[in-house]
Scaffold this active site. Structure first.
Site, PDB file in Angstrom:
ATOM      1  N   GLU A 118     -31.115 -15.697   3.394  1.00  0.00           N
ATOM      2  CA  GLU A 118     -31.241 -15.345   5.102  1.00  0.00           C
ATOM      3  C   GLU A 118     -31.960 -13.673   5.456  1.00  0.00           C
ATOM      4  OE1 GLU A 118     -27.270 -15.681   6.308  1.00  0.00           O
ATOM      5  OE2 GLU A 118     -27.669 -18.181   5.667  1.00  0.00           O
ATOM      6  N   GLU A 155     -26.879   7.044   3.553  1.00  0.00           N
ATOM      7  CA  GLU A 155     -26.534   7.807   2.929  1.00  0.00           C
ATOM      8  C   GLU A 155     -25.157   7.558   2.883  1.00  0.00           C
ATOM      9  OE1 GLU A 155     -27.697  12.257   4.736  1.00  0.00           O
ATOM     10  OE2 GLU A 155     -26.965  10.886   6.623  1.00  0.00           O
ATOM     11  N   TYR A 156     -24.700   6.514   3.303  1.00  0.00           N
ATOM     12  CA  TYR A 156     -23.081   5.694   3.818  1.00  0.00           C
ATOM     13  C   TYR A 156     -23.295   5.237   2.142  1.00  0.00           C
ATOM     14  CZ  TYR A 156     -18.961   3.224   4.577  1.00  0.00           C
ATOM     15  OH  TYR A 156     -18.219   2.192   4.662  1.00  0.00           O
ATOM     16  N   LYS A 182     -30.511 -10.080   6.475  1.00  0.00           N
ATOM     17  CA  LYS A 182     -29.798  -9.423   7.124  1.00  0.00           C
ATOM     18  C   LYS A 182     -29.874  -9.089   8.597  1.00  0.00           C
ATOM     19  CE  LYS A 182     -26.066  -6.474   4.507  1.00  0.00           C
ATOM     20  NZ  LYS A 182     -25.862  -6.099   6.194  1.00  0.00           N
ATOM     21  N   ASP A 200     -26.952   4.982   7.914  1.00  0.00           N
ATOM     22  CA  ASP A 200     -26.895   4.149   6.684  1.00  0.00           C
ATOM     23  C   ASP A 200     -26.941   4.278   4.996  1.00  0.00           C
ATOM     24  OD1 ASP A 200     -26.028   2.564   8.488  1.00  0.00           O
ATOM     25  OD2 ASP A 200     -27.633   0.739   8.285  1.00  0.00           O
TER      26      ASP A 200
HETATM   27  S1  IVH Z   1     -22.332 -13.335   5.189  1.00  0.00           S
HETATM   28  C1  IVH Z   1     -18.289 -13.987   3.733  1.00  0.00           C
HETATM   29  N1  IVH Z   1     -24.602 -12.836   6.269  1.00  0.00           N
HETATM   30  O1  IVH Z   1     -23.194  -7.771   6.848  1.00  0.00           O
HETATM   31  C2  IVH Z   1     -19.737 -12.886   3.797  1.00  0.00           C
HETATM   32  N2  IVH Z   1     -23.223 -11.161   6.395  1.00  0.00           N
HETATM   33  O2  IVH Z   1     -22.523  -5.857   5.464  1.00  0.00           O
HETATM   34  C3  IVH Z   1     -20.003 -12.942   5.271  1.00  0.00           C
HETATM   35  N3  IVH Z   1     -24.307 -10.135   8.374  1.00  0.00           N
HETATM   36  O3  IVH Z   1     -19.982  -8.379   6.730  1.00  0.00           O
HETATM   37  C4  IVH Z   1     -21.643 -11.884   5.318  1.00  0.00           C
HETATM   38  N4  IVH Z   1     -26.367 -11.013   7.985  1.00  0.00           N
HETATM   39  O4  IVH Z   1     -21.723  -8.983   9.171  1.00  0.00           O
HETATM   40  C5  IVH Z   1     -23.620 -12.527   5.746  1.00  0.00           C
HETATM   41  N5  IVH Z   1     -26.620 -13.476   7.111  1.00  0.00           N
HETATM   42  C6  IVH Z   1     -26.109 -12.963   7.300  1.00  0.00           C
HETATM   43  C7  IVH Z   1     -25.572 -11.695   7.467  1.00  0.00           C
HETATM   44  C8  IVH Z   1     -24.570 -10.933   7.170  1.00  0.00           C
HETATM   45  C9  IVH Z   1     -25.698  -9.888   8.470  1.00  0.00           C
HETATM   46  C10 IVH Z   1     -23.173  -8.793   7.987  1.00  0.00           C
HETATM   47  C11 IVH Z   1     -22.168  -9.544   8.541  1.00  0.00           C
HETATM   48  C12 IVH Z   1     -21.234  -8.718   6.600  1.00  0.00           C
HETATM   49  C13 IVH Z   1     -22.114  -7.852   6.552  1.00  0.00           C
HETATM   50  C14 IVH Z   1     -22.302  -6.835   5.802  1.00  0.00           C
END
Ligand code: IVH
Length: 712
Positions: free
Chosen positions: A114, A36-37, A116, A34
């Site tokens: 939140e 590197e990406y 991630k 991740d």
């Molecule tokens: S909100 C419209 N909240 O991370 C934006 N995404 O790297 C929606 N993700 O596309 C994203 N935890 O798949 C949101 N608490 C969180 C998240 C989260 C993981 C994922 C999601 C997003 C990606 C982006």
């Protein structure tokens, strides 16, 4: 960079990113870490900022996830686009993003913080309360239909519950593989002769994109909803409110979010998550924190870019997984003769430190992980945990990789290696007494801080004394040396003359250094560190019995068991005379340790070591203790940060010797937390739990008099 080079670099990066996306989304088998990406993506964005003509509609920066293409699953068009998130990688960047957002809104919004979740995005559509479609993200507009598989996930209701179920609601969330279940899945896969998954995220992706839903059903997948798409029939003001509503309908939403105000509270949340990301209360892996503007009206005001909303940002933690090259697999010989293969890697930074070695435990583990010498491997270092080679990136093999073969003979002494018991996975060098590598490790261990505490006898000195050619460069002209110590028995009889001319090789150095300096007529004048060694050996002769016990390298006898044995028996002679039942009945000892102690004393050369040390003046019994007043009896005390008058060990010793318990983590049962300089989160924990905090001065007073009733 000039324009031509910039264009060239752009197209190299774009190609590499698209290839990586195909591996990640299409094959569920990433070729890049991740980190590197992310770094390639950032470079691409920076190039496009400088040369806007590069920002073409088909640039990877303008897309979400993977370019749409053929798959085994039917296409589904999301009702509303499923976007990605922009990333920031430092507190400063997060602050700048928040300030920009505030400026755009012209006021200070409430922030929804939140976790991630490191899983894979899924879009669910419920009509009149029934799940009618579930799809992967795909390119953000069109995903793959995985409804059948999603219906097997226990967390996801096929029907919403309650009386206020709306005619339409589209929700987005993350499907993940719980960390706790991941190890077991991999163990099962390997036992069945299949390849293990590189990490829980891949396990989730691989489990979800199965042609046969029965396979998905057998995997303990979970989901957490983190957003709304299209909806009808209800109204909302805030995203946090949406979570309450969705939970009421039976949808899984996280309990770890928080609505906060201002920079400081956001920073606080980020810090808390950083420190607790591996706590078992968080079932999934996470790679950062998402900060969102809570008010939905503000989402509309701020709008989106082509790939991400402007009302949310992902703050990514430093990577815990990176890719690196496995240059070699070598074996080490431990203090008990265990042969441990370890990977030698191209040095990489991961989770705050540079790593170039990682244990592979034993030959079976090398096979189980499926790594070959020359592979690109995934290296993981989770927080304070020891770095681990997770597995190979098979897609990057080019035919030059070769298998590792476990040696049959000890690399140090040449003895034939064998398992101790028939079904042991470890093989050992049986030449315990004379194997230079085992001796060196024992000498190093006996000098450690939790044994005889001889600082001048570090690893380099231990090597020089007992295994002098261990780190000798292969291309040196220097002759081989004979070791000064042929066993630890003679350690306390060393003289300066013994050390004259002994070379100490520093790892990687081309020239050795010496314990002594000399001239023709006075050949062996000890250096300052050598004098220190002799001073410390002198001091070691009168250390408490428990330290001597630790120094003897008795299997399973670390500081805790050694203290118990020393307290119960008071002398080496009494321990030797005790039978297994007497040993095992000591608090903190038990059968395994009792057996190990008895077995240790049954070996002749072990007895000789004790006799030689005793003859050289090492004290083999504790002085009868004057009955100290146990002023701290019944109290549990945690020390955090640096104290001026005590080392960590000394503070612990001071607590234990007064009948108290020295603990390492704070709970509601903790009596006191002693806070020194640069304390960690334990000081905060104490404040939160209402545990009494003491400074060093108050701690010293407590040690002297015990707790004193406070006047009300
Ligand atoms: S909100 C419209 N909240 O991370 C934006 N995404 O790297 C929606 N993700 O596309 C994203 N935890 O798949 C949101 N608490 C969180 C998240 C989260 C993981 C994922 C999601 C997003 C990606 C982006």
């Amino acid at each position: 960079m000039d324009e031509l080079n910039a264009h060239q670099r752009w197209s190299d990066l774009a190609l590499a990113i698209v290839a990586a996306q195909e591996a990640y989304y299409g094959q569920d088998a990433p070729t890049l870490s991740d980190a590197e990406y992310d770094s390639m993506m950032r470079e691409l964005m920076t190039l496009e900022d400088t040369y806007p003509e590069l920002r073409t509609p088909d640039s990877p920066t303008q897309h979400v996830g993977r370019p749409s293409e053929r798959t085994d699953f039917a296409p589904v068009t999301h009702l509303e686009r499923l976007l990605s998130l922009d990333n920031v990688f430092s507190a400063e960047e997060l602050r700048a993003w928040m300030q920009r957002t505030q400026r755009l809104l012209d006021r200070q919004p409430k922030w929804l913080c939140e976790l991630k979740i490191d899983g894979l995005a899924v879009d669910l559509v419920y009509r009149d309360g029934r799940l009618v479609s579930a799809a992967t993200r795909g390119d953000g507009r069109v995903g793959e239909d995985i409804t059948g598989n999603v219906l097997t996930i226990g967390d996801i209701p096929a029907r919403l519950r309650g009386t206020d179920v709306p005619p339409l609601v589209e929700v987005r969330g993350e499907v993940f593989f719980p960390v706790a279940a991941f190890e077991q899945l991999n163990a099962e896969l390997v036992a069945a002769g299949k390849a293990p998954f590189a990490n829980p995220r891949n396990a989730a992706a691989g489990s979800l994109r199965q042609k046969d839903p029965r396979v998905t059903a057998a995997r303990p997948l979970s989901m957490l909803v983190h957003g709304l798409g299209a909806y009808e029939g209800f109204q909302l003001e805030n995203q946090s409110e949406a979570y309450e509503l969705l939970r009421g309908w039976g949808l899984p939403t996280s309990t770890h979010y928080q609505v906060v105000r201002g920079q400081q509270e956001v920073d606080e949340y980020v810090r808390w998550v950083g420190e607790h990301r591996h706590d078992p209360v968080i079932e999934h892996e996470l790679d950062g924190v998402v900060v969102k503007v809570d008010a939905l009206a503000d989402h509309a005001l701020l709008g989106d870019t082509s790939r991400a909303p402007k009302w949310a940002i992902a703050y990514k933690f430093p990577p815990e997984e990176v890719n690196t090259k496995l240059l070699d697999i070598q074996v080490g010989v431990g203090r008990t003769g265990r042969i441990t293969p370890f990977g030698v890697m191209a040095p990489v930074r991961v989770a705050g430190s540079t790593v170039e070695r990682a244990t592979l435990h034993n030959g079976f583990e090398v096979k189980r992980k499926g790594v070959l010498i020359g592979d690109t491997v995934v290296l993981r270092k989770a927080g304070d945990v020891i770095p681990e080679i997770v597995g190979p990136v098979v897609a990057l093999r080019d035919g030059t990789q070769r298998e590792f073969v476990m040696p049959t003979h000890c690399p140090s002494c040449g003895a034939e290696l064998r398992p101790e018991k028939e079904d042991d996975k470890d093989i050992r060098c049986p030449n315990a007494q004379h194997c230079p590598a085992q001796l060196r490790e024992r000498v190093f261990a006996l000098a450690s801080r939790s044994a005889l505490d001889i600082e001048a006898l570090g690893l380099e000195a231990a090597i020089a004394l007992s295994d002098p050619d261990a780190d000798r460069p292969t291309d040196t002209q220097e002759p081989r040396q004979v070791s000064v110590l042929s066993s630890e028995a003679s350690l306390f009889n060393l003289t300066v003359a013994d050390l004259a001319g002994v070379k100490v090789w520093r790892r990687g150095a081309l020239e050795p250094y010496f314990f002594t300096k000399g001239t023709a007529n006075k050949p062996s004048v000890p250096k300052e560190t050598t004098l220190q060694l002799f001073r410390e050996l002198e001091a070691a002769r009168t250390r408490p019995l428990w330290r001597v016990l630790v120094a003897l390298s008795i299997r399973h006898v670390g500081p805790t068991a050694a203290r118990s044995l020393a307290d119960a028996f008071g002398s080496i002679d009494a321990i030797r005379a005790a039978d297994a039942a007497q040993l095992a009945s000591v608090d903190g000892v038990g059968q395994v340790i009792a057996d190990a102690v008895q077995e240790w004393f049954s070996v002749d050369w072990h007895q000789q070591t004790i006799a030689a040390w005793a003859a050289a003046g090492v004290r083999m019994a504790d002085e009868a203790k004057p009955e100290g007043v146990p002023v701290l009896a019944g109290l549990t005390i945690v020390v955090t940060g640096t104290l001026n008058g005590f080392s960590r060990d000394a503070a612990k010793e001071a607590i234990i010797s007064r009948g108290g318990k020295a603990a390492s983590s704070v709970s509601a049962k903790t009596s006191y937390v002693v806070v020194g300089d640069n304390p960690g989160s334990k000081a905060d924990d104490a404040a939160r739990l209402g545990v009494t905090i003491l400074n060093e001065e108050q701690f010293v007073a407590l040690l002297e008099t015990g707790p004193v009733e406070q006047a009300p």
